[in-house]
Scaffold this motif. Structure first.
Motif, short mmCIF file in Angstrom:
data_model
loop_
_atom_site.label_atom_id
_atom_site.label_comp_id
_atom_site.label_asym_id
_atom_site.label_seq_id
_atom_site.Cartn_x
_atom_site.Cartn_y
_atom_site.Cartn_z
N ASP A 180 0.84 -1.67 -0.01
CA ASP A 180 0.53 -0.28 -0.06
C ASP A 180 0.75 1.28 -0.39
OD1 ASP A 180 -2.41 -1.57 0.37
OD2 ASP A 180 -2.27 -1.84 2.85
N ASN A 181 1.52 1.41 -0.46
CA ASN A 181 2.41 2.06 -0.93
C ASN A 181 2.15 3.02 -2.01
OD1 ASN A 181 4.81 2.51 1.61
ND2 ASN A 181 4.88 -0.11 0.90
N THR A 182 2.74 4.73 -1.97
CA THR A 182 3.01 4.85 -3.42
C THR A 182 3.96 5.67 -3.81
OG1 THR A 182 0.92 6.15 -2.66
CG2 THR A 182 2.45 7.59 -4.45
N TYR A 183 4.29 5.22 -5.76
CA TYR A 183 5.67 5.15 -5.88
C TYR A 183 5.53 6.07 -7.53
CZ TYR A 183 6.63 0.82 -3.23
OH TYR A 183 6.26 -0.46 -2.46
N GLY A 184 6.82 6.98 -6.99
CA GLY A 184 6.25 8.06 -8.16
C GLY A 184 7.29 7.46 -9.45
N GLU A 185 7.99 8.11 -10.20
CA GLU A 185 10.03 7.87 -10.52
C GLU A 185 11.10 7.75 -9.40
OE1 GLU A 185 12.88 10.26 -12.94
OE2 GLU A 185 10.78 11.51 -12.80
N GLY A 186 11.39 6.64 -10.22
CA GLY A 186 12.32 6.17 -9.96
C GLY A 186 13.01 5.06 -10.38
N GLY A 187 14.82 4.69 -9.88
CA GLY A 187 14.67 3.38 -10.98
C GLY A 187 15.93 3.95 -11.84
N ASN A 188 16.10 4.99 -12.38
CA ASN A 188 16.58 5.46 -13.74
C ASN A 188 17.96 5.36 -13.74
OD1 ASN A 188 16.27 8.29 -12.70
ND2 ASN A 188 15.00 8.62 -13.62
N LYS A 190 0.12 -3.37 -6.38
CA LYS A 190 -0.70 -3.13 -7.15
C LYS A 190 0.64 -4.07 -8.44
CE LYS A 190 -3.53 0.71 -6.49
NZ LYS A 190 -4.24 2.72 -6.47
N PRO A 191 -0.41 -4.98 -9.09
CA PRO A 191 0.06 -5.78 -10.19
C PRO A 191 1.36 -4.69 -11.08
CG PRO A 191 -2.27 -6.60 -10.44
CD PRO A 191 -1.63 -5.38 -9.60
N GLU A 192 0.97 -3.08 -11.19
CA GLU A 192 1.39 -2.60 -11.96
C GLU A 192 3.07 -1.92 -11.01
OE1 GLU A 192 -1.73 -0.22 -11.15
OE2 GLU A 192 -1.28 -1.83 -11.41
N VAL A 193 3.04 -2.04 -10.05
CA VAL A 193 4.11 -1.47 -8.80
C VAL A 193 5.10 -2.49 -9.42
CG1 VAL A 193 5.68 -1.15 -7.12
CG2 VAL A 193 2.82 -0.39 -7.32
N GLY A 194 6.78 -2.43 -10.31
CA GLY A 194 7.72 -3.05 -10.69
C GLY A 194 8.18 -4.19 -8.94
N TYR A 195 8.81 -4.98 -9.71
CA TYR A 195 9.45 -5.92 -8.68
C TYR A 195 10.21 -6.61 -9.55
CZ TYR A 195 10.40 -10.11 -6.21
OH TYR A 195 10.33 -11.46 -5.10
N ILE A 196 11.51 -7.08 -9.11
CA ILE A 196 12.79 -8.12 -9.12
C ILE A 196 13.11 -8.81 -8.58
CG2 ILE A 196 14.41 -6.29 -9.57
CD1 ILE A 196 14.57 -7.38 -11.97
N ASN A 197 13.29 -10.30 -8.54
CA ASN A 197 14.22 -10.95 -7.51
C ASN A 197 15.19 -11.42 -8.54
OD1 ASN A 197 15.07 -13.47 -6.07
ND2 ASN A 197 13.82 -14.94 -5.79
#
Length: 409
Positions: free
Chosen positions: A309-317, A359-366
């Motif tokens: 339940d967090n809010t994510y803006g631009e990042g990881g670029n 949410k599914p659109e929030v990026g994640y990587i293992n």
């Protein structure tokens, strides 16, 4: 006869006016002897007393210390009472507290050679409405920690601003039952750090312009380890883009510039309702401890974490550090949440639960690194989230009520 009459008249007047009130403390004022005068007040303080420091800039050359329980040190307000250690002769703290029940409030501390304000073994300590800063900006020669409670029970950090610390602005270590709230950490290596501690609530803070915003982790070879039960929520974790300026060899020197939250080697940490934006490496990084260690009681793995339940803006670029080459493999950008995928160390393996309820659109990587120390050349990247799991959220931290300081003490 006249003197006797005068004395009787004064006594009668006093009786008519009722019992006299104890004198209120006189606030210390700047001056050539203020450093020695304040230390004398700290030495001679009695439990329940308040030491007041008036408005103005105090230029001190010697650090201060307090060993008396239940004392309040009170300034006239942030940026009204300024204690400058720019001319400090030694390399120690600006203020060291080793007693219980102490409240520190209403002043600004600048340019201590060592840590700003440190309390050690000081239970029921309150840091309230304070500023600690190094006015020359982010430099490796600055003190390591701004406010630094360690080895304590019942810690409150509330309304504190720290900038310029070469390790962590707000640090709580090897402690239990902790609240850090309503505070601002900027231009530090780590903004807010909870280390080897249990039962901590970190909320309603702003962590910005640090190398790393908020860190929760455990290290080996410390008297207290096995940190657990931390909640990080309702924070603004944004624009953490200051190049890492920690001295070489410092553990936080490995924190990549642009890290929002770094979670390492801890248990039952819940991160929720935060706002992340413009953290150039990753918003959330979940990692194991990668250095060699001999501490048989230490567990280097992150366990039972919930990110929701967090809010994510631009990042990881613009990923920095060891993750930059991996980012290049997947298009040069990292997703919001990165887990190293380490589930074993030595001969031990664990069912490491990393629960992502976003949410599914929030990026994640293992990263699928498997074991520590990790071999990045053997990374097995996956965007598949672990199955959800029932991980009980820690109860809200409740601190005991502190008795008020005696009026006029």
């Amino acid at each position: 006869m006249r003197s006797i009459f005068a004395a009787v008249s004064v006594m009668a007047l006093a009786a008519a006016c009722g019992p006299t009130e104890p004198p209120k403390p006189v606030a210390l004022v700047p001056g050539a002897t203020a450093n020695a005068d304040l230390q004398k007040l700290l030495i001679e303080a009695t439990p329940g007393s308040t030491i007041e420091i008036g408005e103005g800039t105090f230029d001190f050359t010697e650090g201060l210390s307090l060993t008396v329980d239940n004392v309040t040190i009170k300034g006239a307000g942030i940026d009204k009472t300024i204690i400058s250690f720019k001319g400090q002769k030694g390399a120690g703290e600006g203020l060291l507290v080793t007693s219980d029940g102490v409240t520190l409030t209403g002043f600004t501390m600048q340019d201590s050679k060592g840590d700003g304000i440190k309390s050690k073994g000081a239970d029921n300590v309150v840091y309230k409405d304070l500023k600690v800063e190094w006015t020359g900006g982010p430099l490796a020669t600055n003190g390591a920690y701004g406010v630094y409670p360690v080895e304590s029970t019942n810690v409150l950090v509330d309304g504190v601003t720290v900038s310029g610390a070469s390790d962590a602005g707000i640090y709580v270590g090897q402690s239990d039952n902790i609240i850090v709230r309503n505070s601002r950490a900027e231009y530090n290596v780590a903004g807010i750090e909870i280390e080897n501690s249990t039962r901590a609530d970190v909320y309603d803070n702003v962590a910005t312009k640090n190398a790393g915003g908020i860190l929760v982790f455990d290290l080996p070879d410390l008297p207290k380890k096995g940190g657990h039960s931390t909640r990080v929520f309702n924070n603004q974790i944004i624009e953490n883009d200051t190049p890492n300026f920690a001295p070489p060899g410092n553990i936080v020197a490995s924190v990549p510039t642009g890290t929002g939250i770094l979670l390492m080697a801890n248990r039952n940490v819940h991160v929720f309702n935060n706002t992340f934006d413009k953290n150039q490496t990753a918003h959330v990084m979940i990692v194991s401890y990668t250095n060699e260690f001999k501490d048989t009681e230490y567990n280097p793995l992150p366990r039972d974490f919930v990110i929701r339940d967090n809010t994510y803006g631009e990042g990881g670029n613009n990923p920095q550090g060891r993750l930059a080459p991996l980012a290049a493999v997947i298009g040069g950008k990292l997703p919001a949440i990165v887990w190293d995928g380490v589930t074993s160390y030595g001969a031990k393996s664990e069912d490491v639960k990393i629960v992502i309820r976003e949410k599914p659109e929030v990026g994640y990587i293992n990263l699928g690194l498997g074991s520590t120390p990790p071999d990045f050349a053997k990374a097995k990247l996956s965007i598949e989230r672990q199955p959800d799991a029932a991980i009980e959220e820690p109860a809200a931290v409740v601190l005991p009520e502190k008795p008020a300081a005696k009026e006029g003490a």
